[in-house]
Design a protein around this motif. Structure first.
Motif, PDB file in Angstrom:
ATOM      1  N   LEU A 199      12.162 -19.728  34.374  1.00  0.00           N
ATOM      2  CA  LEU A 199      13.205 -20.737  34.191  1.00  0.00           C
ATOM      3  C   LEU A 199      14.305 -20.586  35.230  1.00  0.00           C
ATOM      4  CD1 LEU A 199      13.562 -20.458  30.318  1.00  0.00           C
ATOM      5  CD2 LEU A 199      12.543 -22.400  31.539  1.00  0.00           C
ATOM      6  N   THR A 200      14.890 -21.690  35.628  1.00  0.00           N
ATOM      7  CA  THR A 200      16.126 -21.647  36.388  1.00  0.00           C
ATOM      8  C   THR A 200      17.275 -21.308  35.433  1.00  0.00           C
ATOM      9  OG1 THR A 200      17.686 -22.959  37.725  1.00  0.00           O
ATOM     10  CG2 THR A 200      16.455 -24.121  36.033  1.00  0.00           C
ATOM     11  N   ASP A 201      18.397 -20.850  35.970  1.00  0.00           N
ATOM     12  CA  ASP A 201      19.569 -20.632  35.115  1.00  0.00           C
ATOM     13  C   ASP A 201      20.576 -21.764  35.270  1.00  0.00           C
ATOM     14  OD1 ASP A 201      20.405 -20.036  37.657  1.00  0.00           O
ATOM     15  OD2 ASP A 201      21.046 -17.986  37.231  1.00  0.00           O
ATOM     16  N   GLU A 202      20.185 -22.837  35.986  1.00  0.00           N
ATOM     17  CA  GLU A 202      21.085 -23.977  36.208  1.00  0.00           C
ATOM     18  C   GLU A 202      20.600 -25.190  35.424  1.00  0.00           C
ATOM     19  OE1 GLU A 202      22.263 -24.767  40.281  1.00  0.00           O
ATOM     20  OE2 GLU A 202      21.573 -22.762  40.860  1.00  0.00           O
ATOM     21  N   SER A 203      21.448 -25.676  34.537  1.00  0.00           N
ATOM     22  CA  SER A 203      21.091 -26.788  33.660  1.00  0.00           C
ATOM     23  C   SER A 203      20.697 -28.030  34.436  1.00  0.00           C
ATOM     24  CB  SER A 203      22.285 -27.105  32.739  1.00  0.00           C
ATOM     25  OG  SER A 203      22.070 -28.305  32.036  1.00  0.00           O
ATOM     26  N   GLU A 204      21.442 -28.351  35.480  1.00  0.00           N
ATOM     27  CA  GLU A 204      21.150 -29.566  36.235  1.00  0.00           C
ATOM     28  C   GLU A 204      19.757 -29.517  36.853  1.00  0.00           C
ATOM     29  OE1 GLU A 204      22.697 -32.118  40.098  1.00  0.00           O
ATOM     30  OE2 GLU A 204      23.897 -30.446  39.369  1.00  0.00           O
ATOM     31  N   LEU A 205      19.391 -28.384  37.444  1.00  0.00           N
ATOM     32  CA  LEU A 205      18.063 -28.251  38.039  1.00  0.00           C
ATOM     33  C   LEU A 205      16.974 -28.349  36.972  1.00  0.00           C
ATOM     34  CD1 LEU A 205      18.559 -25.425  40.707  1.00  0.00           C
ATOM     35  CD2 LEU A 205      18.547 -27.903  41.033  1.00  0.00           C
ATOM     36  N   PHE A 206      17.243 -27.790  35.804  1.00  0.00           N
ATOM     37  CA  PHE A 206      16.277 -27.836  34.702  1.00  0.00           C
ATOM     38  C   PHE A 206      16.025 -29.284  34.282  1.00  0.00           C
ATOM     39  CE2 PHE A 206      15.455 -27.458  30.006  1.00  0.00           C
ATOM     40  CZ  PHE A 206      14.202 -26.898  30.115  1.00  0.00           C
ATOM     41  N   GLU A 207      17.117 -30.044  34.072  1.00  0.00           N
ATOM     42  CA  GLU A 207      16.974 -31.437  33.660  1.00  0.00           C
ATOM     43  C   GLU A 207      16.293 -32.265  34.740  1.00  0.00           C
ATOM     44  OE1 GLU A 207      17.561 -32.668  30.627  1.00  0.00           O
ATOM     45  OE2 GLU A 207      17.963 -30.580  30.110  1.00  0.00           O
ATOM     46  N   GLN A 208      16.683 -32.036  35.982  1.00  0.00           N
ATOM     47  CA  GLN A 208      16.084 -32.781  37.083  1.00  0.00           C
ATOM     48  C   GLN A 208      14.590 -32.489  37.210  1.00  0.00           C
ATOM     49  OE1 GLN A 208      17.375 -34.867  39.522  1.00  0.00           O
ATOM     50  NE2 GLN A 208      19.569 -34.523  39.633  1.00  0.00           N
TER      51      GLN A 208
END
Length: 418
Positions: free
Chosen positions: A358-367
């Motif tokens: 997982l990434t730790d950045e919400s924006e990258l996760f949603e994108q």
């Protein structure tokens, strides 16, 4: 409208709503075609020069887009060309991290500024934000983002200033956030938001258009599947003592940042059970698969695994962008490093994404989820999260689902609670 462009109804509506404005923000959900809306607005504004600032990975896409649909423009990937030799009717394209190092751009006049993924300037103290906010003087502004705030309204202040709403960060926080005193850190923290409807009306007044995919199209359902992976003794040892031996090397997590990083790696590529589980998932289907990863070592291991399984591989990372296998082979595996490819790619030929880590950045996760769940997708979308049992990954996923970043500070607080 440019003769070569055919817009969807929702894209025409966004342009019509902002027809009389020269500073606009198109906050359209991933997959709704922000590129077409933004470039068409740029064409309508019709300034002699145009500056497109985007991520490095998107430069070639923007160049191809303008060359295909707006052939009257001279399209220039800007390096250090003298502004004197650049003719009118030009589109200059540059990435965020180069832009602030090109002081000559501050002399650009009579131009429209288009910021792709405008959330990149959410930190008003960064060099890229200071350059855009303080040194550029565009006639017109176009902001594009599918995740302008990532659930944090305070991150939109620098963007609204570009739209002409000159509100200070302090006043914004007073009017639109709920804050409480944090006894541990000794400062105010945001615990909620207020006057949100008023904020949205204000943003609309200043040229912001918000649009969600479900308001426009009936896209297929999304299915999220947690895949539990057996953890290792090494992970548990490092989690307890922040020191462990791995393949003859002593791994020490002597700061919260390093401890968090190594825990993610012990739960990821250092866990052979996870690599085996990924192998099983790949072997279970001949469909196109997308695999998201973080670290270079993960790429080496996964690409080697794909080679052993005789599956064609496409790659998007900081060093390489090759989607030929994805485009041409039904059984391809596309390996994507978050920062290089979570935004902007159209990958709706696939409907299955595997999150190796997982990434730790919400924006990258949603994108990342929107790479497959977008216009043109006609199959249900599946997301497989490989999670080492009892590891940091479960907490990270929980935080990401709350549209928050899993920060070093949050990790440190959770370590203290142990």
């Amino acid at each position: 409208m440019s003769n070569l462009v055919k817009l969807f109804k929702h894209q025409e509506e966004a342009l019509n709503e902002t027809y009389e404005k020269n500073r606009v923000a198109y906050y359209l959900d991933m997959g709704l075609g922000k590129t077409f809306v933004g470039s068409e607005k740029l064409w309508e504004l019709n300034t002699p020069y145009n500056l497109v600032v985007c991520q490095k990975s998107q430069i070639s896409d923007w160049k191809e887009h303008f060359e295909t649909y707006y052939q009257e423009y001279k399209v220039i990937v800007y390096e250090k060309q003298s502004l004197e030799i650049i003719p009118p009717e030009s589109v200059l394209i540059i990435n965020y991290d180069k832009a602030w190092r090109r002081d000559e751009l501050t002399r650009l006049e009579d131009f429209t500024l288009l910021l792709d993924e405008s959330s990149m300037i959410k930190n008003e103290r960064s060099n890229r934000s200071k350059f855009v906010l303080e040194k550029l003087h565009p006639n017109n502004v176009i902001l594009l983002s599918g995740t302008p705030v990532s659930g944090k309204y305070e991150e939109i202040v620098s963007q609204v200033n570009l739209l002409g709403w000159k509100i200070s960060k302090d006043l914004f926080l007073k009017q639109y956030t709920e804050r409480e005193w944090d006894e541990i850190d000794g400062g105010y923290k945001i615990v909620g938001y207020k006057n949100v409807d008023r904020l949205k009306r204000k943003l609309t007044k200043y040229g912001a258009v918000f649009m969600k995919t479900e308001e426009v199209f009936d896209l297929p359902p999304q299915n999220h599947i947690n895949v539990n992976v057996k953890n290792t003794k090494l992970y548990k040892e490092f989690s307890k003592h922040h020191i462990a031996e791995y393949e003859g090397e002593t791994i020490v997590g002597d700061t919260p940042a390093s401890a968090k990083m190594y825990l993610r790696q012990f739960a990821g590529f250092m866990n052979k059970n996870k690599v085996q589980r990924l192998k099983e998932l790949i072997q279970s289907t001949n469909d196109r698969l997308i695999v998201f990863y973080n670290f270079k070592k993960e790429y080496e291991i996964i690409s080697q695994l794909c080679e052993e399984l005789e599956r064609p591989v496409s790659t998007v990372n900081g060093q390489m962008r090759d989607l030929s296998a994805y485009e041409e082979k039904n059984n391809s595996i596309t390996l994507i490093q978050y920062k290089a490819g979570a935004r902007g790619l159209n990958l709706q030929k696939s409907n299955k994404i595997i999150y190796f880590t997982l990434t730790d950045e919400s924006e990258l996760f949603e994108q990342s989820k929107k790479r497959t769940h977008r216009i043109g997708q006609d199959q249900p979308c599946f997301y497989y999260y490989l999670l080492s049992e009892g590891s940091i990954e479960w907490r990270m996923l929980q935080v990401l689902k709350e549209y928050k970043d899993y920060t070093d500070e949050l990790f440190e607080k959770e370590e203290v609670k142990k």
